[in-house]
Design an enzyme around this catalytic site. Structure first.
Site, mmCIF file in Angstrom:
data_model
loop_
_atom_site.group_PDB
_atom_site.id
_atom_site.type_symbol
_atom_site.label_atom_id
_atom_site.label_comp_id
_atom_site.label_asym_id
_atom_site.label_seq_id
_atom_site.Cartn_x
_atom_site.Cartn_y
_atom_site.Cartn_z
ATOM 1 N N ASN A 9 0.877 -1.174 0.000
ATOM 2 C CA ASN A 9 0.000 0.000 0.000
ATOM 3 C C ASN A 9 0.911 1.220 0.000
ATOM 4 O O ASN A 9 1.476 1.565 1.031
ATOM 5 C CB ASN A 9 -0.901 -0.029 1.242
ATOM 6 N N LYS A 11 0.229 4.208 -0.223
ATOM 7 C CA LYS A 11 -0.385 5.413 0.367
ATOM 8 C C LYS A 11 -0.132 6.608 -0.566
ATOM 9 O O LYS A 11 -0.070 6.421 -1.775
ATOM 10 C CB LYS A 11 0.105 5.635 1.800
ATOM 11 N N HIS A 95 -9.420 1.209 4.936
ATOM 12 C CA HIS A 95 -8.148 1.414 5.630
ATOM 13 C C HIS A 95 -8.372 2.345 6.829
ATOM 14 O O HIS A 95 -9.181 3.273 6.755
ATOM 15 C CB HIS A 95 -7.113 2.012 4.673
ATOM 16 N N GLU A 97 -6.792 4.751 7.901
ATOM 17 C CA GLU A 97 -6.596 6.180 7.591
ATOM 18 C C GLU A 97 -7.848 6.758 6.930
ATOM 19 O O GLU A 97 -8.199 7.921 7.161
ATOM 20 C CB GLU A 97 -5.341 6.352 6.719
ATOM 21 N N GLU A 167 -5.220 -4.858 10.580
ATOM 22 C CA GLU A 167 -4.232 -3.792 10.729
ATOM 23 C C GLU A 167 -4.437 -3.090 12.063
ATOM 24 O O GLU A 167 -5.254 -2.156 12.163
ATOM 25 C CB GLU A 167 -4.377 -2.770 9.586
ATOM 26 N N GLY A 173 2.744 2.394 10.720
ATOM 27 C CA GLY A 173 3.665 3.508 10.555
ATOM 28 C C GLY A 173 4.388 3.907 11.827
ATOM 29 O O GLY A 173 5.037 4.944 11.887
ATOM 30 N N SER A 212 3.658 -2.137 10.188
ATOM 31 C CA SER A 212 5.114 -2.197 10.314
ATOM 32 C C SER A 212 5.683 -3.580 10.001
ATOM 33 O O SER A 212 6.637 -4.022 10.645
ATOM 34 C CB SER A 212 5.567 -1.718 11.692
HETATM 35 P P1 13P Z 1 3.182 0.430 7.649
HETATM 36 O O1 13P Z 1 3.684 -0.851 7.027
HETATM 37 O O2 13P Z 1 3.912 1.657 7.173
HETATM 38 O O3 13P Z 1 3.070 0.314 9.131
HETATM 39 O O4 13P Z 1 1.678 0.628 7.096
HETATM 40 C C1 13P Z 1 0.779 -0.417 7.226
HETATM 41 C C2 13P Z 1 -0.448 -0.076 6.478
HETATM 42 O O5 13P Z 1 -1.197 0.807 6.851
HETATM 43 C C3 13P Z 1 -0.714 -0.817 5.236
HETATM 44 O O6 13P Z 1 -1.990 -0.564 4.752
#
Ligand code: 13P
Length: 252
Positions: A9, A11, A95, A97, A167, A173, A212
């Site tokens: 992803n 982002k 997601h 976010e 997740e 992150g 992560s």
């Molecule tokens: P990270 O791998 O940067 O923690 O992000 C995970 C994520 O949100 C994947 O959709």
């Protein structure tokens, strides 16, 4: 029986030059072996270009979000059929976010999940708890609520062609990763919830871990019986980091 799915992803990262280098690095380094597939989810404007770059390779294409509507007066939105046109097979829905920053409810996520499937896309449904929710002991009730919103709308049969991503928000992150045991406990719970409704579908659905995941922790997470891959943010932006996770998934 379940293959691993290693999904990046991206982002809101990338650009023409960076994407070209990333994709050529990934395509050149796809591990040999079997039992896994690779997926990249770039931002909307780059989907078609990335589709052309991965053509003929083992890498698949997905998007990060989709409208729940088919077409019409929804300024700024992207319809499921448009993602198909751009070459996508998958789309991420729900997601954390999107839920936290853009206020998407579990019911809207369920509508997106259904709209994606109606257009022939495989939705990757993200669910997971915040740190406060975990500390309150609410992890299972949070993922159940998020899962049930989709089950109520789409039914268990829809999970025959869908992917779930667990997740934990506190691990996204942050560099904090759920331990393999913590992740397995929730993955096992999610599969058990689906199995109450249909054992065969539950046994077949891929449940990815996101939060992560990186080369150093991927093997331990992927060794867990109910972890079927990863949804990877930061470590999907460098070919070598992404390929290290892919290597942990490649068998033989
Ligand atoms: P990270 O791998 O940067 O923690 O992000 C995970 C994520 O949100 C994947 O959709």
């Amino acid at each position: 029986m379940r293959e691993f799915l290693i999904a990046g992803n991206w982002k809101m990262n990338g650009g023409n030059a960076a994407n070209g280098a990333l994709i050529s690095g990934i395509v050149a380094g796809v591990p040999s072996g079997s039992g896994f597939s690779l997926l990249v989810c770039p931002p909307f404007p780059y989907l078609s270009a990335v589709a052309a770059q991965i053509e003929g390779s083992a890498v698949k294409l997905g998007a990060q979000n989709v409208s729940e509507h088919e077409s019409g007066a929804y300024t700024g939105e992207v319809a499921p059929a448009m993602l198909k046109d751009a070459g996508c097979d998958y789309v991420i829905v729900g997601h954390s976010e999107r839920r936290a920053i853009y206020g998407e409810s579990s019911f809207q996520v369920a509508a997106k999940f259904q709209a994606a499937q109606a257009a022939g896309l495989t939705p990757i449904l993200c669910i997971g708890e915040t740190l406060d929710e975990r500390n309150e002991g609410a992890t299972e009730s949070v993922v159940d609520f998020q899962l049930n919103a989709v089950l109520d709308a789409a039914g268990i049969g829809a999970f025959g062609s869908a992917v779930v991503a667990y997740e934990p928000v506190w691990a996204i992150g942050t560099g904090m990763t759920a331990t393999p045991e913590q992740a397995q406990a929730v993955h096992g719970h999610i599969r058990a919830q689906l199995a109450v409704l249909d054992e065969k579908i539950a046994a077949g659905v891929q449940i990815l871990y996101g939060g992560s995941m990186k080369g150093e922790n991927a093997a331990g997470l992927l060794a867990m019986p109910d972890i079927d891959g990863g949804l990877i943010g930061g470590a999907s932006l460098k070919a070598n980091d992404f390929l290290a996770i892919a290597a942990a998934a490649a068998q033989g």
